[in-house]
Design a protein around this motif. Structure first.
Motif, short mmCIF file in Angstrom:
data_model
loop_
_atom_site.label_atom_id
_atom_site.label_comp_id
_atom_site.label_asym_id
_atom_site.label_seq_id
_atom_site.Cartn_x
_atom_site.Cartn_y
_atom_site.Cartn_z
N GLY A 7 0.81 -1.21 0.00
CA GLY A 7 0.00 0.00 0.00
C GLY A 7 0.84 1.26 0.00
O GLY A 7 0.56 2.22 -0.73
N ARG A 8 1.90 1.27 0.81
CA ARG A 8 2.75 2.46 0.91
C ARG A 8 3.50 2.71 -0.39
O ARG A 8 3.54 3.85 -0.89
N TYR A 9 4.10 1.67 -0.97
CA TYR A 9 4.85 1.86 -2.21
C TYR A 9 3.90 2.10 -3.38
O TYR A 9 4.25 2.80 -4.33
N GLY A 10 2.71 1.51 -3.32
CA GLY A 10 1.71 1.78 -4.35
C GLY A 10 1.33 3.25 -4.37
O GLY A 10 1.18 3.85 -5.43
N LEU A 11 1.16 3.84 -3.19
CA LEU A 11 0.89 5.27 -3.11
C LEU A 11 2.06 6.07 -3.67
O LEU A 11 1.86 7.08 -4.35
N THR A 12 3.28 5.62 -3.39
CA THR A 12 4.47 6.30 -3.93
C THR A 12 4.45 6.29 -5.45
O THR A 12 4.67 7.33 -6.08
N ILE A 13 4.18 5.14 -6.05
CA ILE A 13 4.11 5.03 -7.51
C ILE A 13 3.07 6.01 -8.04
O ILE A 13 3.35 6.80 -8.96
N MET A 14 1.89 5.97 -7.46
CA MET A 14 0.79 6.78 -7.96
C MET A 14 1.04 8.28 -7.74
O MET A 14 0.68 9.10 -8.59
N MET A 15 1.69 8.65 -6.66
CA MET A 15 2.03 10.06 -6.44
C MET A 15 3.05 10.53 -7.47
O MET A 15 2.97 11.66 -7.95
N GLU A 16 4.01 9.68 -7.79
CA GLU A 16 5.00 10.04 -8.82
C GLU A 16 4.32 10.24 -10.16
O GLU A 16 4.60 11.20 -10.88
N LEU A 45 3.67 -4.47 -8.09
CA LEU A 45 2.58 -3.63 -7.61
C LEU A 45 1.82 -2.95 -8.74
O LEU A 45 0.63 -2.68 -8.61
N ILE A 46 2.50 -2.66 -9.84
CA ILE A 46 1.85 -1.93 -10.92
C ILE A 46 0.80 -2.77 -11.63
O ILE A 46 -0.20 -2.24 -12.13
N ALA A 47 0.97 -4.08 -11.67
CA ALA A 47 0.03 -4.96 -12.38
C ALA A 47 -1.39 -4.84 -11.82
O ALA A 47 -2.33 -4.63 -12.59
N PRO A 48 -1.60 -4.97 -10.50
CA PRO A 48 -2.97 -4.82 -10.01
C PRO A 48 -3.52 -3.40 -10.21
O PRO A 48 -4.71 -3.23 -10.43
N LEU A 49 -2.66 -2.40 -10.16
CA LEU A 49 -3.11 -1.03 -10.40
C LEU A 49 -3.56 -0.86 -11.85
O LEU A 49 -4.55 -0.19 -12.13
N GLY A 77 -7.92 5.79 -1.17
CA GLY A 77 -8.73 4.60 -0.93
C GLY A 77 -8.78 3.68 -2.14
O GLY A 77 -8.73 2.45 -1.99
N ASP A 78 -8.87 4.26 -3.33
CA ASP A 78 -8.86 3.45 -4.56
C ASP A 78 -7.59 2.60 -4.62
O ASP A 78 -7.63 1.40 -4.92
N ILE A 79 -6.48 3.22 -4.33
CA ILE A 79 -5.17 2.57 -4.43
C ILE A 79 -4.98 1.53 -3.33
O ILE A 79 -4.59 0.38 -3.59
N ILE A 80 -5.27 1.92 -2.10
CA ILE A 80 -5.05 1.02 -0.96
C ILE A 80 -5.94 -0.22 -1.06
O ILE A 80 -5.48 -1.32 -0.80
N ARG A 81 -7.18 -0.05 -1.47
CA ARG A 81 -8.07 -1.22 -1.58
C ARG A 81 -7.60 -2.18 -2.66
O ARG A 81 -7.72 -3.39 -2.51
N VAL A 82 -7.07 -1.66 -3.76
CA VAL A 82 -6.56 -2.54 -4.82
C VAL A 82 -5.39 -3.37 -4.30
O VAL A 82 -5.31 -4.57 -4.55
N LEU A 83 -4.51 -2.74 -3.55
CA LEU A 83 -3.28 -3.42 -3.12
C LEU A 83 -3.39 -4.13 -1.78
O LEU A 83 -2.69 -5.12 -1.54
N GLU A 84 -4.27 -3.66 -0.90
CA GLU A 84 -4.37 -4.22 0.45
C GLU A 84 -5.66 -5.01 0.69
O GLU A 84 -5.74 -5.75 1.65
N GLY A 85 -6.67 -4.77 -0.14
CA GLY A 85 -7.96 -5.40 0.09
C GLY A 85 -8.87 -4.49 0.89
O GLY A 85 -8.56 -3.31 1.10
N PRO A 86 -10.00 -5.02 1.35
CA PRO A 86 -10.97 -4.19 2.07
C PRO A 86 -10.40 -3.62 3.37
O PRO A 86 -9.53 -4.22 3.99
#
Length: 139
Positions: A7-16, A45-49, A77-86
């Protein structure tokens, strides 16, 4: 609930990607190098996004990834749910006490409210300003 590196690195990717929105594709290699992260891990991580429709891949020598929508339209929330689940702090089915069950639900709902009302646009503006004066999060 503890947010993992996914979730944390997914947010990093998306922020970049949000900070470079409209400038063309960005490679995972450049994101990994800038943030001191493993490019291999970011590839996982990018595949599920991408599958969730949050990013698009661009092929070719100057390829990479771009957001599929504007940063104002994608929430944390969109990002975290994709990578972490509910979002859940406890398993409600295991809680017999109605008062505690209500507490856990209110905590879950508060977390959901914060991440669902925080967009990538908000995050990159907060990051660029380097100040917390503009935001007050209540959980």
């Amino acid at each position: 609930m503890k947010i993992s590196t996914k979730g944390r690195y997914g947010l990093t990717i998306m922020m970049e990607l949000a900070s470079r929105f409209g400038e063309g594709p960005t490679s995972l290699k450049s994101i990994a190098e800038k943030n001191g992260l493993s490019e291999h891990y970011l590839e996982q991580l990018i595949a599920p996004l991408r599958n969730a429709g949050l990013v698009k891949s661009i092929r070719g020598a100057y390829g990479g990834y771009v957001l599929s929508r504007e940063p104002k339209e994608i929430t944390a929330g969109d990002i975290i749910r994709v990578l972490e689940g509910p979002i859940s702090v406890v398993d409600f089915a295991e809680e017999d006490d109605p008062a505690k069950r209500d507490l856990w639900k209110r905590i879950r709902d508060s977390i959901a409210n914060v991440i669902d009302s925080t967009t990538l646009h908000d995050l990159i503006n907060y990051h660029e300003l380097g100040t917390s004066d503009n935001y007050m999060f209540y959980i």
